[in-house]
Scaffold this motif. Structure first.
Motif, PDB file in Angstrom:
ATOM      1  N   ARG A 296       0.786  -0.937   0.193  1.00 39.37           N
ATOM      2  CA  ARG A 296      -0.115   0.245   0.249  1.00 39.37           C
ATOM      3  C   ARG A 296       0.495   1.489   0.143  1.00 39.37           C
ATOM      4  O   ARG A 296       1.879   1.010  -0.133  1.00 39.37           O
ATOM      5  N   ASP A 297      -0.173   2.459   0.105  1.00 42.27           N
ATOM      6  CA  ASP A 297       0.721   3.781   0.279  1.00 42.27           C
ATOM      7  C   ASP A 297       0.230   4.960   0.885  1.00 42.27           C
ATOM      8  O   ASP A 297      -0.912   4.205   1.529  1.00 42.27           O
ATOM      9  N   GLU A 298       0.846   5.779   1.068  1.00 37.68           N
ATOM     10  CA  GLU A 298       0.247   6.805   1.429  1.00 37.68           C
ATOM     11  C   GLU A 298      -1.466   6.838   1.722  1.00 37.68           C
ATOM     12  O   GLU A 298      -2.217   7.406   2.699  1.00 37.68           O
ATOM     13  N   ILE A 299      -1.956   6.930   0.021  1.00 37.27           N
ATOM     14  CA  ILE A 299      -3.099   6.622   0.529  1.00 37.27           C
ATOM     15  C   ILE A 299      -4.531   5.827  -0.001  1.00 37.27           C
ATOM     16  O   ILE A 299      -5.348   5.591  -0.432  1.00 37.27           O
ATOM     17  N   GLY A 300      -3.801   4.761   0.410  1.00 38.15           N
ATOM     18  CA  GLY A 300      -3.947   3.536   0.324  1.00 38.15           C
ATOM     19  C   GLY A 300      -3.676   2.238  -0.511  1.00 38.15           C
ATOM     20  O   GLY A 300      -2.458   2.646  -1.462  1.00 38.15           O
ATOM     21  N   ASN A 301      -4.361   1.064  -0.590  1.00 40.37           N
ATOM     22  CA  ASN A 301      -3.833  -0.036  -1.036  1.00 40.37           C
ATOM     23  C   ASN A 301      -4.153  -0.378  -2.510  1.00 40.37           C
ATOM     24  O   ASN A 301      -4.808   0.987  -2.946  1.00 40.37           O
ATOM     25  N   THR A 331       6.294   6.181  -4.233  1.00 35.04           N
ATOM     26  CA  THR A 331       6.491   5.743  -2.951  1.00 35.04           C
ATOM     27  C   THR A 331       5.662   4.420  -2.312  1.00 35.04           C
ATOM     28  O   THR A 331       4.674   4.278  -2.626  1.00 35.04           O
ATOM     29  N   TYR A 399       6.896   2.355  20.663  1.00 32.32           N
ATOM     30  CA  TYR A 399       5.820   2.264  22.018  1.00 32.32           C
ATOM     31  C   TYR A 399       5.190   1.992  20.538  1.00 32.32           C
ATOM     32  O   TYR A 399       3.997   2.566  19.255  1.00 32.32           O
ATOM     33  N   SER A 400       4.926   0.538  20.738  1.00 28.45           N
ATOM     34  CA  SER A 400       4.160   0.003  19.677  1.00 28.45           C
ATOM     35  C   SER A 400       2.317  -0.698  20.996  1.00 28.45           C
ATOM     36  O   SER A 400       1.816   0.152  21.614  1.00 28.45           O
ATOM     37  N   TYR A 401       1.825  -1.290  20.381  1.00 30.79           N
ATOM     38  CA  TYR A 401       0.094  -2.112  20.780  1.00 30.79           C
ATOM     39  C   TYR A 401       0.817  -1.855  22.880  1.00 30.79           C
ATOM     40  O   TYR A 401       1.468  -3.104  22.859  1.00 30.79           O
ATOM     41  N   LEU A 402       0.179  -0.896  23.000  1.00 27.42           N
ATOM     42  CA  LEU A 402      -0.257  -1.671  25.051  1.00 27.42           C
ATOM     43  C   LEU A 402       1.198  -1.924  25.307  1.00 27.42           C
ATOM     44  O   LEU A 402       1.866  -2.027  26.244  1.00 27.42           O
ATOM     45  N   ASP A 403       2.469  -1.123  24.896  1.00 26.45           N
ATOM     46  CA  ASP A 403       3.911  -0.517  25.738  1.00 26.45           C
ATOM     47  C   ASP A 403       3.491   0.252  26.876  1.00 26.45           C
ATOM     48  O   ASP A 403       2.812   1.518  26.281  1.00 26.45           O
ATOM     49  N   ILE A 404       4.404  -0.465  27.310  1.00 27.10           N
ATOM     50  CA  ILE A 404       4.325   0.755  28.296  1.00 27.10           C
ATOM     51  C   ILE A 404       5.843   1.233  28.721  1.00 27.10           C
ATOM     52  O   ILE A 404       6.015   2.836  29.193  1.00 27.10           O
TER      53      ILE A 404
ATOM     54  N   GLU B  77     -11.304  -1.618   1.413  1.00 25.61           N
ATOM     55  CA  GLU B  77     -10.060  -1.736   2.219  1.00 25.61           C
ATOM     56  C   GLU B  77     -11.148  -0.495   3.121  1.00 25.61           C
ATOM     57  O   GLU B  77     -11.898   0.149   2.767  1.00 25.61           O
ATOM     58  N   ARG B 142      -2.491   3.607  24.603  1.00 15.42           N
ATOM     59  CA  ARG B 142      -0.933   3.020  23.625  1.00 15.42           C
ATOM     60  C   ARG B 142      -2.149   1.710  22.538  1.00 15.42           C
ATOM     61  O   ARG B 142      -1.101   0.420  22.285  1.00 15.42           O
ATOM     62  N   ALA B 144      -1.542   1.693  18.914  1.00 12.14           N
ATOM     63  CA  ALA B 144      -0.335   1.734  18.075  1.00 12.14           C
ATOM     64  C   ALA B 144      -1.632   2.120  16.298  1.00 12.14           C
ATOM     65  O   ALA B 144      -1.142   1.859  15.299  1.00 12.14           O
ATOM     66  N   ARG B 555      -6.036   6.802  -8.124  1.00 15.47           N
ATOM     67  CA  ARG B 555      -5.510   6.761  -7.246  1.00 15.47           C
ATOM     68  C   ARG B 555      -4.345   6.672  -7.610  1.00 15.47           C
ATOM     69  O   ARG B 555      -3.310   7.284  -6.997  1.00 15.47           O
TER      70      ARG B 555
END
Lengths: 466, 774
Positions: A296-301, A331, A399-404, B77, B142, B144, B555
């Motif tokens: 994908r890129d900045e504007i979608g798949n 990109t 920091y990713s999901y639920l990281d402290i 999507e 948290r 992300a 796009r």
């Protein structure tokens, strides 16, 4: 007549080079009996295979051999590898040798050196055969610099007809391999022989050290000049069994710039003439057992990609949103997951290590700046990276999901990366498996507290009235 | 006249309390929940069962409302849909990156070149702020996630919340059964889904929630006379004002409702408290939104609310005087004088305000709402938008299905049990249905009312029928049933039990009702999946072998613009694509979907409908670097620029009389083939759409240059462009981008941009060119 003049000029040049040189004693101890150079110009990555037959004519044993490069080439040099040939004919095998850049105090005209350390010092009168491979990037200069859609791309390649070396070379030959037989022009240094897609310079005999004879080749090269200006590869380790890779690319076509209009009707109806130097496919070689691939890129798949998997390899064919003509950019991001057991191991001393491939998975591309980020799981300690070539390293937090406390990220940076850099590297770290339970425990306790709060709310009468 | 409403309303409350026997009261609830949790005593009491069923139905409806809107994410999507949502997404992105103050002060130079747009002062920030707060909250916890995911899922999330509000509203108006049915109906009603699928990140997504919440809280305030509910309603109104321009509907409907209550003699202290606190606080809060500003006291659209506010004061004053005066005659005289004075003062104030320009007159958009034919004659730019067309019967049927028949039935039930709350819902239903008839997009506003009123019909009918069906085999329970129901219908049904086949008839009718409701559910799912879940950025079609073909040309073109044009390039296109070009292409546009400047749009329309050399002058004066047109001739995509072209001509001609619509028509007919008008065949839009199209064979067995969108062979196949050149065309030709060439160099010999050097021999000029370009 013209050729004669050129030879004269070349001779004059080499004479000048000779004069400007301080002849060092130790370079005279070694001379090259036979040198053969094969330069592969078929893609935009220039590969040079150099076979040197070295002999020690001095009095003391020599333990290292020097390779010399003109400063203009050193900037574009992506990789130098050397190997010693052992055995004869059928039992021939190669032993790779260490190559390190060195400085000499009195290098003429800014010449740069790499020294090859031999396994056994070469004693007087002995000979050895060395195979050297070096790779040059950004060395083909498109000329004309701008072409229209229907033209094909012509490039210049500049080099020397004679191998630049600090040693005396008795006999040398250079072969150039061009992508097609269409050779616009080339500098003649007799004997020069052009047959099909191959151009042969030499053999030339008895050239003193630092002989240099500039030549220029002007030929057709319509191979995709796919350059990744910047690539960031993020590898995230989850001890729950997954390795998540995210690669963000900044792709450009580094060939002759596109000029004038882009006509879709010509591009569609005459694919053999129109836009021959452009490209629209790229192939990425991914590890086997890859899953949940996205592109994908900045504007979608981006819907134009195909994944082919078999037990030994995975191939992802991607098409950018539009065909890339000279100077056009795109990109995109590729992401995929991999089973952890294929890449994460435990070393004998109890540390864990990740064994992963370093370079860019795209076939036949140059990466100007590659950043590899390895995000270790939360709670990992003492990271250290082992890479077969020099790179810049530093640490980051993420920091990713639920990281402290955040994850430690090992960041490796390298410029000018070619497909030959796709060798494995290792990141070692200490990890206590108890940390794996931190996030599930956190979630369960949150839900537990939520239910407790509900219970409490139902049992407590908050109204003011009785 | 005064204070009559009390007993009626009281009966409503006691009625509803009877049918749900005090289940919501907290002391009972807490003793009920403990056996539920232990799970051992499965034998629950009726009340507990009822509560359990009600809560689980609500939870299911909540989840259902969310997941039924995810078709688009599964089919395509997680992406933003349509046109306006791209602007909302872009501003939300800006808000999360730069913070609130930057957002509030944002002057956007990327749109309306060279005028620019003050974003902070010309938008309703409610949606963006909501999404940003959700995003920041999740980030703080948290999670992300990307802001895009938040934006995509905002509308479904608020749709789920709307179902909860609908439940409480239904409960307030009728009973909890009606509330549950209303929640279930609104969860899947296509009229609402059309604007709240995942990815439809538009103001309406949160605004319907805010609208229904405001109404519910206001009705609650009127029912209870509580200051707290009235204040809550004011805050609901504030949220609505911050989110959508449709708040004008609230600020006119509520005064109208108050007026109706006054006229029907239902004035009460509860109403007085509710309206005054809601209006005053709501008005003050609404003034904090920059785009709304002082409109509440200055614009004609808001004057009704203010008038009713003063009228209420007069009413209160009269009530007070009546209380003091015991003499009826004296009061009558006083009444006459006061009313006359009040009306006179009001009229004079309005007259003076309007004449002096302090109170602005009604806007064209407001007129076009009241009079469906107004826009067609006066504002072509409103009339050109398909969602502003008057609604066809088929789309009512499409969006409401059985609700269309249940709606009158619900009205009947409402009139049978008239109370303050039912009067409100009836008025909301009737006015919004009228507006829905005027404009297609306002079906959305009518949907909650239609669902609520239909829910009353469904709930009341089914309740009656079940009572009848259960009456015979459980004779012992008749007493309980009769007591629990407050409906006359049910008591009547149980009274004349002597009718033959009554029970069988009731069962048959019940089955019929369930059949209808299940048809409704399948219809809604089908409509959601087929019609409302397409992002319209990505087009999907069936290939020759039944496989799915995706046209991602939009796009492709926007991304090409984003990566391969200079960052300050100005792109001219018809205004439909403005928001998308700025959001996805990241380039400056001349006009966009915020159609605030008609002249600017007309200039673009004029350029598109002029000859190339005239258009070139216009484009030079606007600094245009690229022109983007949408063309469906290769794929058969019908909503392209050629089909929109007559609107460009009309809007352009509305400001610049040089553009005349008849020049582009042949005998009043719009054609692009050989018989087309000569001006049509040579105008810029035609040339850009069909440039080199004549060389292409689009369909087997048809001549080259066969336009599949219009089914004709084009009339002008030999198109030469003098001032523009093709810069990019997408793989299916849907978007074509042209570069506006720089003006010709005055020097006749040298190539472009190379200075003429007469002393240089021709042979060497090539090298000079290389020098200057390399």
């Amino acid at each position: 007549m013209e050729a004669m003049l050129r030879i004269r000029a070349a001779l004059l040049l080499s004479a000048l080079a000779l004069l400007s040189l301080l002849v060092r004693s130790y370079s005279q101890e070694i001379q090259i009996a036979n040198a053969e150079r094969r330069i592969d110009l078929t893609s935009h990555i220039v590969k040079v295979f150099l076979t040197l037959k070295v002999e020690n004519v001095g009095t003391s044993p020599a333990s290292e051999i020097l390779l010399a490069f003109p400063p203009s080439q050193v900037d574009h040099l992506a990789l130098v590898k050397a190997a010693a040939t052992v055995g004869k004919r059928k039992k021939k095998s190669y032993l790779s040798l260490d190559v390190i850049p060195t400085e000499l105090p009195d290098a003429p005209n800014g010449t740069k050196y790499f020294s090859i350390s031999l396994l056994n010092p070469l004693s007087t009168g002995e000979t050895a055969t060395l195979e050297v491979l070096y790779i040059l990037t950004h060395s083909l200069e498109p000329f004309p610099a701008e072409i229209s859609q229907s033209e094909s791309q012509l490039v210049y390649y500049r080099d020397s007809a004679l191998i630049l070396s600090p040693y005396h070379i008795k006999k040398q030959t250079t072969f150039f391999k061009t992508p097609s037989s269409k050779l616009e022009s080339f500098t003649r240094v007799e004997p020069t022989n052009h047959a099909g897609a191959e151009l042969k310079y030499g053999p030339y005999e008895n050239h003193p050290p630092y002989s240099f004879l500039p030549i220029i080749l002007h030929f057709e090269n319509n191979n995709p000049f796919a350059i990744v200006e910047e690539l960031v590869r993020e590898v995230e380790i989850s001890h729950w069994g997954n390795l998540q890779i995210t690669e963000s690319y900044r792709l450009a076509h580094a060939g002759a710039r596109h000029k004038g209009m882009f006509s879709r009707v010509e591009y569609q109806s005459r694919p053999s003439i129109s836009g021959v130097s452009s490209f629209k496919h790229l192939l990425a070689r991914l590890p086997p057992r890859v899953h949940s691939v996205y592109y994908r890129d900045e504007i979608g798949n981006i819907s134009t990609s195909h994944l082919r998997t078999d037990p030994w390899k995975s191939e992802l064919e991607i098409e950018p949103r539009y065909p890339l003509f000279g100077g056009w950019k795109a990109t995109f991001v590729i992401g995929y997951g991999l089973p952890l057991e294929d890449f994460l191991f435990e070393s004998p001393d109890g540390r864990r290590y990740l064994n992963f491939s370093f370079g860019c998975p795209l076939v036949e591309t140059v990466v100007n700046k590659l950043t590899v980020k390895v995000a270790l799981p939360e709670g990992a300690k003492d990271p250290s990276a082992v890479i077969p070539f020099p790179v810049e390293q530093h640490l980051e937090a993420k920091y990713s999901y639920l990281d402290i406390v955040g994850r430690t990220v090992v960041v490796l940076e390298k410029n000018n990366v070619v497909p030959e850099h796709n060798s494995p590297f290792q990141v070692y770290y200490n990890f206590n498996p108890i940390f794996m339970l931190a996030e599930p425990l956190m979630l369960t306790s949150v839900f537990f507290l939520l239910f407790i709060a509900c219970l409490a709310y139902l049992h407590v009468d908050l109204s003011l009235r009785k | 006249m005064v204070g009559k409403a009390e007993p009626v309303n009281g009966s409503v409350k006691s009625g509803s309390n009877q049918s749900i026997p005090a289940a919501m009261q907290s002391p009972l609830k807490k003793s009920d929940l403990i056996p539920n949790l232990s799970l051992k005593t499965l034998k629950l009491k009726t009340k507990q069962q009822e509560l359990l069923i009600r809560v689980s139905i609500l939870c299911l409806v909540y989840v259902l409302a969310f997941i039924t809107r995810l078709f688009s994410v599964l089919r395509y999507e997680s992406m933003i849909h349509e046109f306006d949502p791209y602007f909302n997404y872009r501003t939300t992105l800006f808000l999360t990156e730069k913070g609130f103050y930057e957002f509030w002060n944002w002057f956007d130079s990327e749109s309306w070149y060279p005028l620019g747009r003050i974003i902070g002062g010309t938008l309703y920030p409610g949606l963006m702020v909501t999404a940003a707060i959700i995003y920041w909250l999740l980030r703080f916890l948290r999670f992300a996630i990307h802001i895009r995911e938040v934006c995509v899922l905002t509308a479904p999330f608020f749709a789920s919340n709307t179902t909860l509000v609908a439940y409480f509203f239904g409960k307030e108006v009728w009973d909890s059964g009606a509330g549950l049915v209303a929640a279930a109906l609104i969860a899947i009603c296509p009229g609402y889904i059309s604007r709240s699928v995942a990815g439809s990140y538009d103001n309406e997504g949160v605004a319907i929630f805010a609208l229904l919440l405001t109404f519910y809280l206001f009705v609650k305030a009127v029912n209870t006379g509580s200051l707290a509910w009235a204040l809550a309603s004011a805050f609901g109104y504030f949220y609505m004002v911050s989110a959508w321009g449709g708040y004008v509907f609230i600020i006119n409907l509520i005064p109208l409702y108050v007026l109706v209550l006054l006229i029907t003699g239902r004035y009460s202290m509860r109403l007085y408290v509710a309206y005054n606190s809601m209006y005053v606080l709501g008005m003050l809060l609404a003034m904090q939104i920059r785009f709304v500003g002082f409109q509440h006291v200055q614009s004609g659209e808001h004057m009704a609310a203010m008038g009713v506010f003063f009228l209420l004061q007069v009413f209160f004053f009269l009530d007070w005087v009546k209380h003091l005066l015991s003499d009826t005659k004296l009061f009558q005289a006083f009444l006459r004088i006061t009313v006359t004075t009040a009306i006179a003062v009001g009229a004079i104030a309005l007259g003076v305000g309007t004449a002096s320009g302090y109170i602005s007159p009604w806007t064209g958009r407001f007129y076009s709402l009241l009079d469906p034919t107004y826009a067609k004659d006066h504002i072509p730019i409103i009339a050109s938008v398909s969602e502003h067309q008057p609604t066809a019967w088929s789309s009512f049927m499409f969006d409401f299905h059985i609700l269309l028949f249940l709606f009158p039935a619900g009205l009947y039930f409402c009139f049978k049990r008239l109370s303050d709350a039912t009067i409100f819902i009836v008025m909301y239903g009737l006015t919004s249905i009228y507006f829905a008839g005027v404009m297609v997009r306002l079906i959305l506003v009518a949907t909650p009312a239609v669902c609520l009123i239909s829910a009353i019909a469904v709930s009341a009918t089914i309740k009656n029928l079940t009572l009848v069906a259960r009456a015979k085999n459980k004779v012992t329970q008749t007493g309980f049933v009769r007591g629990s129901s407050s409906l006359k219908g049910s008591s009547k049904a149980s009274l004349d039990q002597s009718q033959p086949f009554q029970r069988n008839g009731a069962i048959a009718l019940l089955l019929g009702a369930f059949y209808l409701l299940s048809k409704y559910a399948t219809h809604c799912t089908w409509v959601t999946s087929e019609a409302y879940s397409s992002p319209s950025i990505v087009l999907a079609a069936r290939g020759a072998h039944g496989n799915r073909v995706i046209f991602d040309d939009y796009r492709e073109a926007y991304f090409w613009l984003r990566k391969n044009t200079p960052p300050d390039a100005k792109v001219m296109s018809w205004w439909d694509y403005g928001y998308q070009i700025t959001a996805m292409g990241n380039r400056t546009v001349i006009v966009d979907n915020n159609t605030w400047n008609n002249t600017h749009i007309a200039t673009v329309g004029r350029a598109m409908s002029s000859y190339e050399n005239e258009a070139y002058e216009i484009m030079r004066s606007l600094d245009v670097d690229y022109v983007l047109v949408v063309f469906g001739g290769v794929t058969g995509y019908s909503s392209d620029d050629i089909n929109k072209f007559l609107w460009m001509v009309r809007i352009g001609g509305g400001v610049f009389p040089v553009i005349k619509e008849p020049d582009y028509l042949v005998n009043g007919e719009y054609r692009v083939d050989k018989g087309a008008a000569p001006k049509m065949l040579n105008c810029l839009m035609y040339k850009l759409s069909y440039y080199r199209f004549g060389e292409l064979t689009t369909e087997y067995g048809k001549p080259p240059g066969y336009d599949r969108a219009r089914g004709v062979e084009i009339g002008n196949k030999d198109i030469k462009l003098e001032y523009l050149e093709e810069a990019f065309t997408t793989s299916n030709w849907i978007v074509r981008i042209y570069k506006v060439k720089p003006p010709n160099n005055r020097c006749p010999y040298a190539g472009n941009d190379v200075p003429y050097l007469p002393w240089v021999p021709t042979v060497l000029r090539y090298h000079f060119q290389a020098m200057f370009h390399g």
